[in-house]
Design an enzyme around this catalytic site. Sequence first.
Site, mmCIF file in Angstrom:
data_model
loop_
_atom_site.group_PDB
_atom_site.id
_atom_site.type_symbol
_atom_site.label_atom_id
_atom_site.label_comp_id
_atom_site.label_asym_id
_atom_site.label_seq_id
_atom_site.Cartn_x
_atom_site.Cartn_y
_atom_site.Cartn_z
ATOM 1 N N HIS A 205 0.954 -1.144 0.001
ATOM 2 C CA HIS A 205 -0.080 -0.050 0.032
ATOM 3 C C HIS A 205 0.949 1.348 -0.061
ATOM 4 C CE1 HIS A 205 -3.141 2.616 1.066
ATOM 5 N NE2 HIS A 205 -3.945 1.910 0.724
ATOM 6 N N ASP B 296 -7.945 -5.309 -0.087
ATOM 7 C CA ASP B 296 -8.424 -6.147 -1.112
ATOM 8 C C ASP B 296 -8.041 -7.706 -1.133
ATOM 9 O OD1 ASP B 296 -9.885 -4.174 -2.722
ATOM 10 O OD2 ASP B 296 -7.942 -3.256 -3.190
HETATM 11 N N1 ACO Z 1 3.997 -7.604 -4.972
HETATM 12 C C1 ACO Z 1 5.325 -7.867 -5.152
HETATM 13 N N2 ACO Z 1 6.122 -6.733 -5.044
HETATM 14 C C2 ACO Z 1 5.771 -5.463 -4.623
HETATM 15 C C3 ACO Z 1 4.367 -5.383 -4.246
HETATM 16 C C4 ACO Z 1 3.420 -6.549 -4.573
HETATM 17 N N3 ACO Z 1 2.165 -6.261 -4.342
HETATM 18 N N4 ACO Z 1 3.830 -4.073 -4.285
HETATM 19 C C5 ACO Z 1 5.121 -3.383 -4.372
HETATM 20 N N5 ACO Z 1 6.129 -4.135 -4.565
HETATM 21 C C6 ACO Z 1 7.537 -3.686 -4.555
HETATM 22 C C7 ACO Z 1 7.833 -3.046 -6.027
HETATM 23 O O1 ACO Z 1 8.271 -3.935 -6.876
HETATM 24 C C8 ACO Z 1 9.206 -2.214 -5.364
HETATM 25 O O2 ACO Z 1 10.203 -3.157 -5.403
HETATM 26 P P1 ACO Z 1 11.556 -2.553 -5.457
HETATM 27 O O3 ACO Z 1 11.969 -1.433 -4.287
HETATM 28 O O4 ACO Z 1 12.653 -3.621 -5.729
HETATM 29 O O5 ACO Z 1 11.571 -1.827 -7.109
HETATM 30 C C9 ACO Z 1 8.805 -1.962 -4.112
HETATM 31 O O6 ACO Z 1 7.684 -2.976 -3.585
HETATM 32 C C10 ACO Z 1 7.894 -0.480 -4.034
HETATM 33 O O7 ACO Z 1 6.879 -0.556 -4.691
HETATM 34 P P2 ACO Z 1 5.907 0.590 -5.497
HETATM 35 O O8 ACO Z 1 5.191 0.209 -6.554
HETATM 36 O O9 ACO Z 1 7.033 1.776 -5.561
HETATM 37 O O10 ACO Z 1 5.159 1.123 -4.242
HETATM 38 P P3 ACO Z 1 4.066 2.101 -4.143
HETATM 39 O O11 ACO Z 1 3.889 2.613 -2.720
HETATM 40 O O12 ACO Z 1 4.075 3.043 -5.361
HETATM 41 O O13 ACO Z 1 2.863 1.187 -4.781
HETATM 42 C C11 ACO Z 1 0.894 -0.377 -4.541
HETATM 43 C C12 ACO Z 1 1.809 0.615 -4.085
HETATM 44 C C13 ACO Z 1 0.509 0.224 -5.938
HETATM 45 C C14 ACO Z 1 -0.461 -0.462 -3.759
HETATM 46 C C15 ACO Z 1 1.713 -1.578 -4.675
HETATM 47 O O14 ACO Z 1 2.044 -2.151 -3.427
HETATM 48 C C16 ACO Z 1 0.925 -2.843 -5.521
HETATM 49 O O15 ACO Z 1 1.179 -2.580 -6.755
HETATM 50 N N6 ACO Z 1 0.261 -3.569 -4.946
HETATM 51 C C17 ACO Z 1 -0.650 -4.579 -5.630
HETATM 52 C C18 ACO Z 1 -1.770 -3.944 -6.096
HETATM 53 C C19 ACO Z 1 -2.940 -3.816 -4.999
HETATM 54 O O16 ACO Z 1 -3.164 -4.571 -4.033
HETATM 55 N N7 ACO Z 1 -3.449 -2.618 -4.825
HETATM 56 C C20 ACO Z 1 -4.594 -2.223 -4.007
HETATM 57 C C21 ACO Z 1 -4.020 -1.084 -3.214
HETATM 58 S S1 ACO Z 1 -5.171 -0.825 -1.927
HETATM 59 C C22 ACO Z 1 -6.413 0.156 -2.532
HETATM 60 O O17 ACO Z 1 -6.227 0.784 -3.711
HETATM 61 C C23 ACO Z 1 -7.648 -0.102 -2.043
#
Ligand code: ACO
Length: 427
Positions: free
Chosen positions: A306, A363
Amino acid sequence: MAETASLNIEDKTVELPIVVGSEGEKALDISKLRAETGYITLDQGYGNTGSCQSDITFIDGDKGILRYRGYAIEDLAANSTFIETAYLLIWGELPSEEPLKEFSALFSKHQMLREGIKHHFNLFPPNSPPMAVLSSVLNALSCYYPELMEIEDEETFTEASARIMSKVRTIAAYSYRQQLGHHIEYPHPKKKFAENFLHMMFSQPYNEFEPDPILVKALDLIFLLHADHEQNCSTSTVRMVGSSEANLFASVAAGVGALWGPLHGGANVAVVEMLERISAENLSVSDFVSQVKDKKAGIRLMGFGHRVYKNFDPRANIIKKSCEEVLAKLHIDDPMLDIAKELEAVALEDEYFIQRKLYPNVDFYSGVILRALGIPKEMFTVIFAIGRMPGWIAQWYEESKSTKISRPRQIYTGSVERTYQPIGERS
Ligand code: ACO
């Protein structure tokens, strides 16, 4: 605490006022930065940017705190209902009995759709994504209620917001029925919000759908847990659109578009698809987690991570408990829940997820409850949108008090000026 922070740029020092929120959050007010220095700030994804000051929802992502108007989400989940929470979000206080009755009565009064709106549903081709239908029909409502396009007083705002919150579930249920080729079921005059939605989704003229009260309560809880979440992607969209003084229907329709994406509200569908894939391909949970960590396949563990919560998502804890209660009470044995639990356990022990502070979000378990309710996965994000409506409306109203249009700047990185070449002279 200091009242300003000094910033040295080239040969200048500028004093930036410090703004402190009621929970001690600190910000630098940079509103005069460009005028004084020629610089702007660059913050792709807005991770460090406050777009507004808001009285509505407080989140402390490090401590896993979520409060609506000062009330902890755990307190509201245990004691309130979606409608009461909607009132709280929009008007700032929990209602006493009479205002709550009046507010609920508005939902019954406005739950029908004009007959003309029914034709819109027939024009969508089979298998149209329900989020597209929802967004289009919400936008179309402005054609039916021109008197609510401009909101100049609280009374008009109350009318417009009650209409939207009530009709959104009728629109959602109609779109589902239409896609199935079934008749449209009108709202029931006596049923409350969540139960009425299930009635419109599943009742037949020869068989009224009478869900177990535990399922109705679980759905009401899902709506309540999704009701607001401060300046997330869709809410910021609603406020952005509203800042141009676009009407409430157009603004929330835009919010539906933003919510649709799999990195936002679409994640609840993506979670179930991920669980289905693990099950269909007979993958072990540890193999799947290895694919995620490998990154080459571009797979994410959906329902994990998140932007704000870096410890735990308090909504995920509540929803997990509700999910277990629903399945146990109804004696539903869903293999998806077993896979979800195993995935959670493996990921929470794994360095990759620990280091990046990735925890289950709201979710991760909501899809399993929605499956138990018999709701197809195509409708999951629509359910999220129904729940989020009071938050969008409250945030839109707050934004409407400001007269400033939202308009970010950019750092341009394209070509510098060049001269137009006639087509024959281009290489
Ligand atoms: N699975 C695997 N790796 C992940 C995940 C995940 N779900 N989420 C983040 N990471 C990793 C990224 O690859 C990145 O790794 P790195 O540092 O090696 O490059 C690091 O964690 C940071 O990720 P970002 O994308 O920069 O984090 P951000 O805060 O921008 O993204 C997000 C948050 C979009 C929710 C992300 O965690 C994600 O894509 N999660 C899966 C989708 C999801 O469940 N979305 C629902 C969010 S809640 C809502 O909207 C109600």
